[in-house]
Design a protein around this motif. Sequence first.
Motif, mmCIF file in Angstrom:
data_model
loop_
_atom_site.group_PDB
_atom_site.id
_atom_site.type_symbol
_atom_site.label_atom_id
_atom_site.label_comp_id
_atom_site.label_asym_id
_atom_site.label_seq_id
_atom_site.Cartn_x
_atom_site.Cartn_y
_atom_site.Cartn_z
ATOM 1 N N TRP A 88 17.530 25.566 66.723
ATOM 2 C CA TRP A 88 16.811 26.811 66.492
ATOM 3 C C TRP A 88 15.892 27.100 67.677
ATOM 4 O O TRP A 88 15.744 28.242 68.107
ATOM 5 C CB TRP A 88 16.020 26.674 65.184
ATOM 6 C CG TRP A 88 15.026 27.757 64.912
ATOM 7 C CD1 TRP A 88 15.294 29.040 64.558
ATOM 8 C CD2 TRP A 88 13.609 27.640 64.930
ATOM 9 N NE1 TRP A 88 14.126 29.741 64.362
ATOM 10 C CE2 TRP A 88 13.061 28.886 64.589
ATOM 11 C CE3 TRP A 88 12.728 26.584 65.208
ATOM 12 C CZ2 TRP A 88 11.699 29.120 64.519
ATOM 13 C CZ3 TRP A 88 11.377 26.812 65.129
ATOM 14 C CH2 TRP A 88 10.871 28.075 64.788
ATOM 15 N N LEU A 89 15.277 26.060 68.226
ATOM 16 C CA LEU A 89 14.327 26.215 69.327
ATOM 17 C C LEU A 89 14.250 24.891 70.090
ATOM 18 O O LEU A 89 14.361 23.829 69.490
ATOM 19 C CB LEU A 89 12.948 26.556 68.759
ATOM 20 C CG LEU A 89 11.893 26.902 69.789
ATOM 21 C CD1 LEU A 89 11.548 28.379 69.691
ATOM 22 C CD2 LEU A 89 10.646 26.090 69.532
ATOM 23 N N MET A 121 8.294 30.602 72.980
ATOM 24 C CA MET A 121 8.456 31.799 72.160
ATOM 25 C C MET A 121 9.625 31.647 71.187
ATOM 26 O O MET A 121 10.691 31.162 71.542
ATOM 27 C CB MET A 121 8.688 33.040 73.008
ATOM 28 C CG MET A 121 8.798 34.306 72.151
ATOM 29 S SD MET A 121 9.039 35.806 73.093
ATOM 30 C CE MET A 121 7.404 36.016 73.770
ATOM 31 N N VAL A 122 9.419 32.113 69.970
ATOM 32 C CA VAL A 122 10.434 32.107 68.916
ATOM 33 C C VAL A 122 11.314 33.340 69.079
ATOM 34 O O VAL A 122 10.807 34.456 69.172
ATOM 35 C CB VAL A 122 9.756 32.121 67.525
ATOM 36 C CG1 VAL A 122 10.784 32.248 66.420
ATOM 37 C CG2 VAL A 122 8.891 30.896 67.340
ATOM 38 N N LEU A 123 12.635 33.142 69.102
ATOM 39 C CA LEU A 123 13.559 34.265 69.223
ATOM 40 C C LEU A 123 14.072 34.733 67.864
ATOM 41 O O LEU A 123 14.385 35.909 67.688
ATOM 42 C CB LEU A 123 14.734 33.892 70.125
ATOM 43 C CG LEU A 123 14.350 33.519 71.560
ATOM 44 C CD1 LEU A 123 15.584 33.144 72.360
ATOM 45 C CD2 LEU A 123 13.586 34.646 72.236
ATOM 46 N N ALA A 124 14.173 33.814 66.906
ATOM 47 C CA ALA A 124 14.609 34.149 65.548
ATOM 48 C C ALA A 124 13.724 33.398 64.566
ATOM 49 O O ALA A 124 13.464 32.212 64.756
ATOM 50 C CB ALA A 124 16.066 33.765 65.349
ATOM 51 N N TYR A 180 7.980 33.584 63.023
ATOM 52 C CA TYR A 180 8.665 34.860 63.127
ATOM 53 C C TYR A 180 8.998 35.131 64.588
ATOM 54 O O TYR A 180 8.318 34.647 65.490
ATOM 55 C CB TYR A 180 7.791 35.988 62.559
ATOM 56 C CG TYR A 180 7.507 35.789 61.086
ATOM 57 C CD1 TYR A 180 8.440 36.192 60.134
ATOM 58 C CD2 TYR A 180 6.332 35.177 60.668
ATOM 59 C CE1 TYR A 180 8.195 35.984 58.778
ATOM 60 C CE2 TYR A 180 6.081 34.974 59.306
ATOM 61 C CZ TYR A 180 7.019 35.379 58.374
ATOM 62 O OH TYR A 180 6.791 35.166 57.045
ATOM 63 N N ALA A 181 10.050 35.925 64.813
ATOM 64 C CA ALA A 181 10.450 36.279 66.174
ATOM 65 C C ALA A 181 9.251 36.837 66.932
ATOM 66 O O ALA A 181 8.498 37.652 66.400
ATOM 67 C CB ALA A 181 11.590 37.288 66.137
ATOM 68 N N GLY A 182 9.068 36.374 68.139
ATOM 69 C CA GLY A 182 7.947 36.803 68.971
ATOM 70 C C GLY A 182 6.746 35.886 68.866
ATOM 71 O O GLY A 182 5.828 35.960 69.678
#
Length: 147
Positions: free
Chosen positions: A55-56, A83-86, A134-136
């Motif tokens: 996931w990351l 940074m989280v993309l999904a 959350y994304a972002g």
Amino acid sequence: MTAPAYDEWRLGGALLLAQLQATLTRLDIGATGNAAVRLYTTARPDTMGVSTAPWLEIPLARPAGVIADGLLVLQPQNAAGVMVLAGGIPRWAELVAADGAVLAEGGVTAAGVGGCFEVAGGTVPEGEVAPQFYAGGIVTLTGSALG
């Protein structure tokens, strides 16, 4: 106080330190790239090293950590986080050497909860031990130590 059981090892400080130093050295083996912590939102597989795409991924510094007070403390490459993309809730993670070898895996929790890999930056939903991202958003590795 009871004596150790016949099947119980006691390891001396010198051996424990040598194991941590060997682990730190092994993490950084690889001509390109860095060791990393790969986070997963899926169920943890029964067999180590057969996971799907993470996931990351949190790249680690070189060297990948420092040894202090009998622990190998992992050091992220960027202390500000990744940074989280999904969106998702990380459930478990792999510790991966710079050459891609999976060296260890463990559960993920919020900072201060006591998981193998502790992360911050999200909000822990009721009934959970790991944060929701959350994304972002930004994930930071706040506590991961082998000892």
